[in-house]
Design an enzyme around this catalytic site. Structure first.
Site, PDB file in Angstrom:
ATOM      1  N   CYS A   1      15.571  -0.091  14.201  1.00  0.00           N
ATOM      2  CA  CYS A   1      15.019   1.343  14.688  1.00  0.00           C
ATOM      3  C   CYS A   1      16.167   2.367  14.722  1.00  0.00           C
ATOM      4  CB  CYS A   1      14.444   1.179  16.222  1.00  0.00           C
ATOM      5  SG  CYS A   1      14.270   3.071  16.887  1.00  0.00           S
TER       6      CYS A   1
ATOM      7  N   HIS B   1      -6.420   7.810  12.250  1.00  0.00           N
ATOM      8  CA  HIS B   1      -6.207   6.019  12.219  1.00  0.00           C
ATOM      9  C   HIS B   1      -4.640   5.986  11.694  1.00  0.00           C
ATOM     10  CE1 HIS B   1     -10.432   4.695  11.559  1.00  0.00           C
ATOM     11  NE2 HIS B   1     -10.260   4.886  12.547  1.00  0.00           N
TER      12      HIS B   1
ATOM     13  N   ASN C   1     -21.400  11.360  -0.076  1.00  0.00           N
ATOM     14  CA  ASN C   1     -20.890   9.760  -0.182  1.00  0.00           C
ATOM     15  C   ASN C   1     -21.348   9.341  -1.585  1.00  0.00           C
ATOM     16  OD1 ASN C   1     -19.378   7.746   1.365  1.00  0.00           O
ATOM     17  ND2 ASN C   1     -21.054   6.591   1.122  1.00  0.00           N
ATOM     18  N   LEU C   2     -20.851   8.428  -2.255  1.00  0.00           N
ATOM     19  CA  LEU C   2     -21.262   7.967  -3.381  1.00  0.00           C
ATOM     20  C   LEU C   2     -22.577   7.378  -3.218  1.00  0.00           C
ATOM     21  CD1 LEU C   2     -20.273   7.105  -6.253  1.00  0.00           C
ATOM     22  CD2 LEU C   2     -19.449   4.935  -5.487  1.00  0.00           C
TER      23      LEU C   2
ATOM     24  N   SER D   1     -18.326   4.678   5.097  1.00  0.00           N
ATOM     25  CA  SER D   1     -19.235   3.788   5.018  1.00  0.00           C
ATOM     26  C   SER D   1     -20.117   3.970   6.380  1.00  0.00           C
ATOM     27  CB  SER D   1     -18.829   2.395   5.158  1.00  0.00           C
ATOM     28  OG  SER D   1     -17.935   1.908   5.578  1.00  0.00           O
TER      29      SER D   1
ATOM     30  N   CYS E   1       8.627   2.608  16.592  1.00  0.00           N
ATOM     31  CA  CYS E   1       9.004   1.688  17.282  1.00  0.00           C
ATOM     32  C   CYS E   1       8.419   1.235  18.445  1.00  0.00           C
ATOM     33  CB  CYS E   1      10.573   2.135  17.550  1.00  0.00           C
ATOM     34  SG  CYS E   1      11.316   0.857  18.472  1.00  0.00           S
TER      35      CYS E   1
ATOM     36  N   ILE F   1      -5.090   6.768   5.953  1.00  0.00           N
ATOM     37  CA  ILE F   1      -3.501   6.751   6.303  1.00  0.00           C
ATOM     38  C   ILE F   1      -2.693   7.380   5.042  1.00  0.00           C
ATOM     39  CG2 ILE F   1      -3.927   5.118   8.102  1.00  0.00           C
ATOM     40  CD1 ILE F   1      -2.698   3.026   5.911  1.00  0.00           C
ATOM     41  N   ASP F   2      -3.520   7.689   4.002  1.00  0.00           N
ATOM     42  CA  ASP F   2      -2.506   8.182   2.887  1.00  0.00           C
ATOM     43  C   ASP F   2      -2.420   9.781   3.177  1.00  0.00           C
ATOM     44  OD1 ASP F   2      -4.627  10.121   1.752  1.00  0.00           O
ATOM     45  OD2 ASP F   2      -5.814   8.256   1.307  1.00  0.00           O
TER      46      ASP F   2
ATOM     47  N   ARG G   1       0.752  -1.145   0.021  1.00  0.00           N
ATOM     48  CA  ARG G   1      -0.099  -0.042   0.042  1.00  0.00           C
ATOM     49  C   ARG G   1       0.814   1.262   0.051  1.00  0.00           C
ATOM     50  NH1 ARG G   1      -4.001  -0.647   4.512  1.00  0.00           N
ATOM     51  NH2 ARG G   1      -4.973   1.356   3.830  1.00  0.00           N
TER      52      ARG G   1
HETATM   53  C1  BJW Z   1     -17.123   6.909  -2.570  1.00  0.00           C
HETATM   54  C2  BJW Z   1     -16.265   6.745  -3.467  1.00  0.00           C
HETATM   55  C3  BJW Z   1     -16.503   7.916  -4.292  1.00  0.00           C
HETATM   56  C4  BJW Z   1     -16.605   4.989  -2.711  1.00  0.00           C
HETATM   57  N1  BJW Z   1     -16.877   9.233  -3.826  1.00  0.00           N
HETATM   58  N2  BJW Z   1     -17.547   7.958  -1.911  1.00  0.00           N
HETATM   59  C5  BJW Z   1     -18.803  -3.659  18.314  1.00  0.00           C
HETATM   60  C6  BJW Z   1     -19.658  -2.301  18.193  1.00  0.00           C
HETATM   61  C7  BJW Z   1     -19.065  -1.125  18.200  1.00  0.00           C
HETATM   62  C8  BJW Z   1     -17.598  -0.880  18.085  1.00  0.00           C
HETATM   63  C9  BJW Z   1     -17.029  -2.101  18.263  1.00  0.00           C
HETATM   64  C10 BJW Z   1     -17.281  -3.305  18.038  1.00  0.00           C
HETATM   65  N3  BJW Z   1     -16.529  -4.184  18.016  1.00  0.00           N
HETATM   66  C11 BJW Z   1     -15.340  -3.719  18.151  1.00  0.00           C
HETATM   67  C12 BJW Z   1     -15.514  -2.503  17.782  1.00  0.00           C
HETATM   68  C13 BJW Z   1     -14.445  -1.321  17.767  1.00  0.00           C
HETATM   69  C14 BJW Z   1     -13.846  -1.257  16.483  1.00  0.00           C
HETATM   70  C15 BJW Z   1     -14.987  -1.069  15.428  1.00  0.00           C
HETATM   71  O1  BJW Z   1     -15.512  -0.226  14.995  1.00  0.00           O
HETATM   72  N4  BJW Z   1     -15.360  -2.247  14.846  1.00  0.00           N
HETATM   73  C16 BJW Z   1     -16.468  -2.400  13.861  1.00  0.00           C
HETATM   74  C17 BJW Z   1     -15.857  -3.050  12.579  1.00  0.00           C
HETATM   75  C18 BJW Z   1     -17.835  -2.912  14.282  1.00  0.00           C
HETATM   76  N5  BJW Z   1     -13.249  -0.033  16.275  1.00  0.00           N
HETATM   77  C19 BJW Z   1     -12.003  -0.082  16.797  1.00  0.00           C
HETATM   78  O2  BJW Z   1     -11.521  -1.125  17.209  1.00  0.00           O
HETATM   79  C20 BJW Z   1     -11.131   1.264  16.985  1.00  0.00           C
HETATM   80  N6  BJW Z   1     -10.409   1.477  18.134  1.00  0.00           N
HETATM   81  C21 BJW Z   1     -11.400   1.728  19.242  1.00  0.00           C
HETATM   82  O3  BJW Z   1     -12.582   1.551  19.185  1.00  0.00           O
HETATM   83  O4  BJW Z   1     -10.728   1.999  20.427  1.00  0.00           O
HETATM   84  C22 BJW Z   1     -11.558   2.055  21.728  1.00  0.00           C
HETATM   85  C23 BJW Z   1     -12.128   3.525  21.795  1.00  0.00           C
HETATM   86  C24 BJW Z   1     -12.899   3.541  23.038  1.00  0.00           C
HETATM   87  C25 BJW Z   1     -13.498   4.856  23.202  1.00  0.00           C
HETATM   88  C26 BJW Z   1     -13.309   5.935  22.223  1.00  0.00           C
HETATM   89  C27 BJW Z   1     -12.344   5.774  21.216  1.00  0.00           C
HETATM   90  C28 BJW Z   1     -11.789   4.495  21.233  1.00  0.00           C
HETATM   91  C29 BJW Z   1     -10.076   1.318  15.712  1.00  0.00           C
HETATM   92  C30 BJW Z   1     -10.600   1.192  14.495  1.00  0.00           C
HETATM   93  C31 BJW Z   1      -9.259   0.981  13.333  1.00  0.00           C
HETATM   94  C32 BJW Z   1      -9.592   0.948  11.945  1.00  0.00           C
HETATM   95  N7  BJW Z   1      -8.633   0.701  11.173  1.00  0.00           N
HETATM   96  C33 BJW Z   1      -8.571   0.674   9.902  1.00  0.00           C
HETATM   97  C34 BJW Z   1      -7.300   0.085   9.312  1.00  0.00           C
HETATM   98  C35 BJW Z   1      -6.323   1.457   9.433  1.00  0.00           C
HETATM   99  C36 BJW Z   1      -5.162   1.381   8.760  1.00  0.00           C
HETATM  100  C37 BJW Z   1      -5.453   1.102   7.451  1.00  0.00           C
HETATM  101  O5  BJW Z   1      -5.662   1.625   6.432  1.00  0.00           O
HETATM  102  O6  BJW Z   1      -4.829  -0.155   7.015  1.00  0.00           O
HETATM  103  O7  BJW Z   1      -9.314   1.990   9.416  1.00  0.00           O
HETATM  104  S1  BJW Z   1      -9.971  -0.324   9.259  1.00  0.00           S
HETATM  105  C38 BJW Z   1     -10.598   0.475   7.887  1.00  0.00           C
HETATM  106  O8  BJW Z   1     -11.830   1.102   8.216  1.00  0.00           O
HETATM  107  C39 BJW Z   1      -9.559   1.884   8.110  1.00  0.00           C
HETATM  108  C40 BJW Z   1     -10.602   3.052   7.831  1.00  0.00           C
HETATM  109  O9  BJW Z   1     -10.027   4.165   7.954  1.00  0.00           O
HETATM  110  C41 BJW Z   1     -11.916   2.375   8.370  1.00  0.00           C
HETATM  111  C42 BJW Z   1     -13.135   3.044   7.808  1.00  0.00           C
HETATM  112  O10 BJW Z   1     -13.271   2.849   6.695  1.00  0.00           O
HETATM  113  P1  BJW Z   1     -13.911   3.775   5.603  1.00  0.00           P
HETATM  114  O11 BJW Z   1     -12.854   4.776   5.187  1.00  0.00           O
HETATM  115  O12 BJW Z   1     -15.361   4.171   6.054  1.00  0.00           O
HETATM  116  O13 BJW Z   1     -14.171   2.816   4.098  1.00  0.00           O
HETATM  117  P2  BJW Z   1     -14.994   1.889   3.820  1.00  0.00           P
HETATM  118  O14 BJW Z   1     -14.881   1.080   2.497  1.00  0.00           O
HETATM  119  O15 BJW Z   1     -16.052   1.119   4.898  1.00  0.00           O
HETATM  120  O16 BJW Z   1     -16.321   2.914   3.042  1.00  0.00           O
HETATM  121  C43 BJW Z   1     -16.081   3.672   1.828  1.00  0.00           C
HETATM  122  C44 BJW Z   1     -17.332   4.537   1.519  1.00  0.00           C
HETATM  123  O17 BJW Z   1     -16.680   5.335   0.432  1.00  0.00           O
HETATM  124  C45 BJW Z   1     -18.404   3.801   1.039  1.00  0.00           C
HETATM  125  O18 BJW Z   1     -19.440   4.197   1.689  1.00  0.00           O
HETATM  126  C46 BJW Z   1     -18.487   3.949  -0.446  1.00  0.00           C
HETATM  127  O19 BJW Z   1     -19.870   3.949  -1.035  1.00  0.00           O
HETATM  128  C47 BJW Z   1     -17.880   5.419  -0.620  1.00  0.00           C
HETATM  129  N8  BJW Z   1     -17.227   5.612  -1.868  1.00  0.00           N
HETATM  130  N9  BJW Z   1     -16.015   5.463  -3.866  1.00  0.00           N
HETATM  131  C48 BJW Z   1     -17.360   9.180  -2.521  1.00  0.00           C
HETATM  132  N10 BJW Z   1     -15.620   8.007  -5.513  1.00  0.00           N
END
Ligand code: BJW
Length: 249
Positions: free
Chosen positions: A150, A123, A217-218, A192, A131, A107-108, A71
């Site tokens: 490191c 994120h 959003n799309l 999403s 490290c 992360i970009d 990536r």
């Molecule tokens: C377009 C388009 C175009 C397409 N124009 N639009 C149960 C219930 C609730 C919460 C939890 C649970 N079990 C676990 C949890 C917590 C968990 C969580 O949320 N899990 C869910 C899956 C249920 N979360 C965590 O663990 C987080 N930490 C946490 O909660 O800590 C505790 C805390 C407590 C109290 C306060 C605060 C915190 C950490 C989450 C880490 C997410 N990491 C990732 C990877 C990061 C590194 C990497 O990039 O590799 O982050 S996962 C991935 O998803 C990435 C993204 O940032 C994140 C969100 O995804 P995003 O960007 O929304 O992408 P898509 O694909 O889902 O959506 C794209 C959208 O774009 C779509 O709608 C398309 O239609 C649209 N689109 N083309 C406009 N051209």
């Protein structure tokens, strides 16, 4: 037009609270970077449990490095550049300054390259490494390997991508919480709404009862019903249009 008048109302309050713009992977899709949960998204090819948890890194760091190395190389490819949506948000900040805070889940570095400065990477950042031994965070553009030492403590095996995996606490939550609590306008772009805590921001803002909330959003996201207004279409078209509307209101 109800949406436009709500934005005018939010504009009137902008000096009192500002604008928070939450972005997700959809904003970078038209720059050539994949989303996560679309049919052609990253999670259709790779299992979260294999690459995006601390347990995965502990079990098989080489596999996790391979995923992020690929990536990172994609991000640094010459054809990956900010699109009109990133540029429009930078234009908004240039006009209204620090009243505009972009909170990105991405992360970009396309927001920075477009010119956004008041920016939180909740994120993390692909072009940084951390490290786990000494805690240093350094700029990183090359591949990482388990053997990479490191640059500060020289330990091997401790460098990891500076990103937030499932189960880890996102960055700068206090700053984000303060901005959400104060803002007069909350805009969610290209996400999403399925990953917390970001997915809960709109409800947090609405609980304050003051801010206008807009989804760009799309297609309708999981949280669509929580937003007062929604505009659907590709980010490169709808975000510049929305920013023009704000700046000319
Ligand atoms: C377009 C388009 C175009 C397409 N124009 N639009 C149960 C219930 C609730 C919460 C939890 C649970 N079990 C676990 C949890 C917590 C968990 C969580 O949320 N899990 C869910 C899956 C249920 N979360 C965590 O663990 C987080 N930490 C946490 O909660 O800590 C505790 C805390 C407590 C109290 C306060 C605060 C915190 C950490 C989450 C880490 C997410 N990491 C990732 C990877 C990061 C590194 C990497 O990039 O590799 O982050 S996962 C991935 O998803 C990435 C993204 O940032 C994140 C969100 O995804 P995003 O960007 O929304 O992408 P898509 O694909 O889902 O959506 C794209 C959208 O774009 C779509 O709608 C398309 O239609 C649209 N689109 N083309 C406009 N051209």
């Amino acid at each position: 037009m109800a949406g436009a008048s709500a934005i005018l109302a939010a504009m009137a309050g902008r000096f009192a609270g500002g604008i928070v713009v939450l972005t997700g992977s959809g904003i970078s899709k038209e720059s050539g970077l994949a989303t996560f949960r679309d049919p052609d998204g990253i999670w259709a090819r790779v299992r979260i449990e294999d690459v995006a948890t601390p347990e995965a890194f502990a079990r098989d760091p080489a596999r996790v490095h391979e995923f992020y190395n690929l990536r990172r190389r994609q991000l640094l490819a010459p054809e990956v550049v900010p699109n009109p949506a990133h540029l429009a948000l930078a234009r908004l900040e240039a006009a209204w300054g620090e009243e505009v805070l972009v909170v990105t889940q991405n992360i970009d570095d396309l927001h920075e390259r477009a010119g956004s400065r008041n920016l939180v990477h909740m994120h993390g950042e692909l072009l940084k490494a951390r490290c786990v031994g000494c805690g240093v965070v350094v700029a990183w553009r090359d591949d990482l390997a388990v053997e990479t030492p490191c640059p500060r403590c020289a330990r091997t095996g401790g460098l990891r991508p500076h990103v937030v995996w499932f189960g880890e606490m996102p960055f700068e939550m206090e700053r984000i919480g303060e901005a959400l609590g104060a803002c007069g306008l909350f805009v969610s772009i290209g996400t999403s709404g399925s990953v917390y805590p970001a997915a809960g921001f709109v409800a947090e803002v609405r609980a304050g009862g003051r801010a206008h909330t807009v989804e760009l959003n799309l297609e309708p996201s999981e949280g669509r019903s929580l937003f007062a207004e929604a505009i659907h279409g590709p980010a490169s078209r709808i975000v510049p249009g929305f920013v023009d509307r704000l700046l000319s209101a």
